[in-house]
Write an enzyme that holds these catalytic residues in place. Structure first.
Site, PDB file in Angstrom:
ATOM      1  N   GLU A 364       0.818  -1.217   0.000  1.00 23.07           N
ATOM      2  CA  GLU A 364       0.000   0.000   0.000  1.00 23.07           C
ATOM      3  C   GLU A 364       0.853   1.269   0.000  1.00 23.07           C
ATOM      4  OE1 GLU A 364      -3.638  -0.084   2.210  1.00 23.07           O
ATOM      5  OE2 GLU A 364      -3.652  -2.276   2.239  1.00 23.07           O
ATOM      6  N   GLY A 365       1.987   1.173  -0.678  1.00 22.64           N
ATOM      7  CA  GLY A 365       2.897   2.297  -0.826  1.00 22.64           C
ATOM      8  C   GLY A 365       4.160   2.076  -0.028  1.00 22.64           C
TER       9      GLY A 365
END
Length: 387
Positions: A364-365
């Protein structure tokens, strides 16, 4: 124990989910990790107890609670089982929230009740082999024909891939349009032409299945498009903002367990005639662990409270994930060091903390992307007084 930074209702939720998790999910956590058993029973339990779709309006089966309340649940689950925590987080922050915020009334009535009750599990499919951090360059195609959209392509590293019952899939109508061509679709596991690769053999969160998704001319009816054509990139970024708060909470849960186990061990383990907690070297590690845990928790709760401000607070969401995830990795390693040789053995459970923590800096990043998000906004117009 109540936290002064939470109100009475939030503390009640925190106490209730902690009691539930410790009495149920924690008991099989080690077994599920070692055998890579997908914890569907945990998700069904959380659904029965009302912890799925917490931010969703009760008319659609949710609890109508705050984003912070949902974040407290992620934290509590992660303290016992980080694998269940990420399945829960993707199901809620990326899938349910996607339909809740961007779906039509018909989509909400058709999908949300089952998702909120734990009857079905939702997932999120955006990452590709050549477009991990650069989602705008994705190659999965969506071609609109008379019978709907035809999706063809491959997605990588899908949490709950092959286990989830439904997926929000992102595809481009035209790669030349870059982010302006990306569109989101709701795709059931049973769709013709959809298949999954075998589970990836991962370092950590082993009970959470991660698989490749293969779409071979999968037909999606127009009524299962999520949002408008070309809105997919905005939808993805919006949902990932919430997902990053969830991963920060997962990291806080891991840090909590690392500190609790380290304290207990430092009190009872003796060397040179005294408990090792009496040695300055151990005390400094414990002090740093406690300080960073408190800071990470405050950042995560603040980000959750301000979730409804949306992209305006994107740097704040990124800061929470960046700080909490990196400190989780650091202090999971500290826990192993405090335990010494025992920390390296599976029996004591702290080596798993490091295995599970590492991925929080990636999914998620990545931490690098979080720094880019923060710095790019700082160099433009972000109001430092709002931090």
């Amino acid at each position: 124990m109540a936290l002064s930074i939470l109100n009475e209702e939030e503390n009640a939720i925190r106490d209730a989910i902690f009691e539930l998790v410790q009495g149920t999910i924690a008991k099989r956590s080690q077994e599920f990790d070692q055998k890579a058993i997908f914890p569907r029973e945990n998700m069904e339990l959380l659904g029965r107890q009302g912890y799925l779709g917490m931010i969703v309006d009760p008319k659609w089966g949710g609890a109508g609670a705050s984003y912070l309340a949902q974040t407290l649940v992620v934290e509590a689950i992660a303290a016992a089982d980080p694998a269940t925590a990420v399945i829960y987080e993707v199901h809620n922050s990326l899938h349910i929230e996607g339909i809740w915020r961007f779906g039509t009334e018909e989509q909400k009535s058709r999908y949300l009740p089952g998702l909120c009750q734990g009857e079905s599990i939702g997932a999120f499919a955006i990452t590709e082999a050549e477009s991990g951090s650069n989602a705008a360059s994705m190659q999965t195609r969506a071609v609109r024909l008379a019978d709907g959209y035809h999706l063809t392509g491959r997605k990588m590293f899908i949490t709950s891939g092959g286990e989830a019952d439904r997926y929000i899939v992102f595809a481009t109508l035209d790669p030349a349009l870059k982010e302006k061509g990306i569109t989101a679709f709701i795709v059931p596991k049973t769709a013709k032409g959809l298949r999954f690769g075998p589970p990836e053999d991962k370092l950590g969160i082993r009970a959470s299945r991660t698989s490749e998704m293969i779409l071979d001319d999968v037909v999606v009816p127009v009524e299962d498009r999520l949002g408008e054509e070309g809105q997919g990139y905005y939808i993805a970024l919006y949902l990932l903002d919430g997902g990053r708060i969830g991963i920060a909470a997962q990291s806080v849960g891991i840090m909590t367990t690392a500190l609790e186990r380290s304290l207990a061990y430092a009190r009872q383990r003796k060397q040179f005639g005294q408990a090792i907690g009496q040695f300055e070297g151990i005390q400094w590690r414990l002090a740093d662990m406690a300080t960073d845990l408190h800071a990470a928790r405050l950042m995560t709760y603040e980000a959750a409270r301000r979730r409804e401000e949306g992209p305006a607070q994107r740097p704040l969401f990124a800061m929470a994930k960046l700080f909490a995830s990196e400190k989780a990795v650091q202090h999971a390693a500290d826990a192993i060091q405090i335990f010494g040789g025992y920390g390296y053995m599976r029996e004591y459970g702290v080596e798993r903390l490091l295995r599970d923590a590492k991925v929080t800096e990636i999914y998620e990043g990545t931490s690098e992307i979080m720094r880019l998000v923060i710095a790019s906004r700082l160099l433009k117009e972000y109001d430092l007084g709002n931090i």
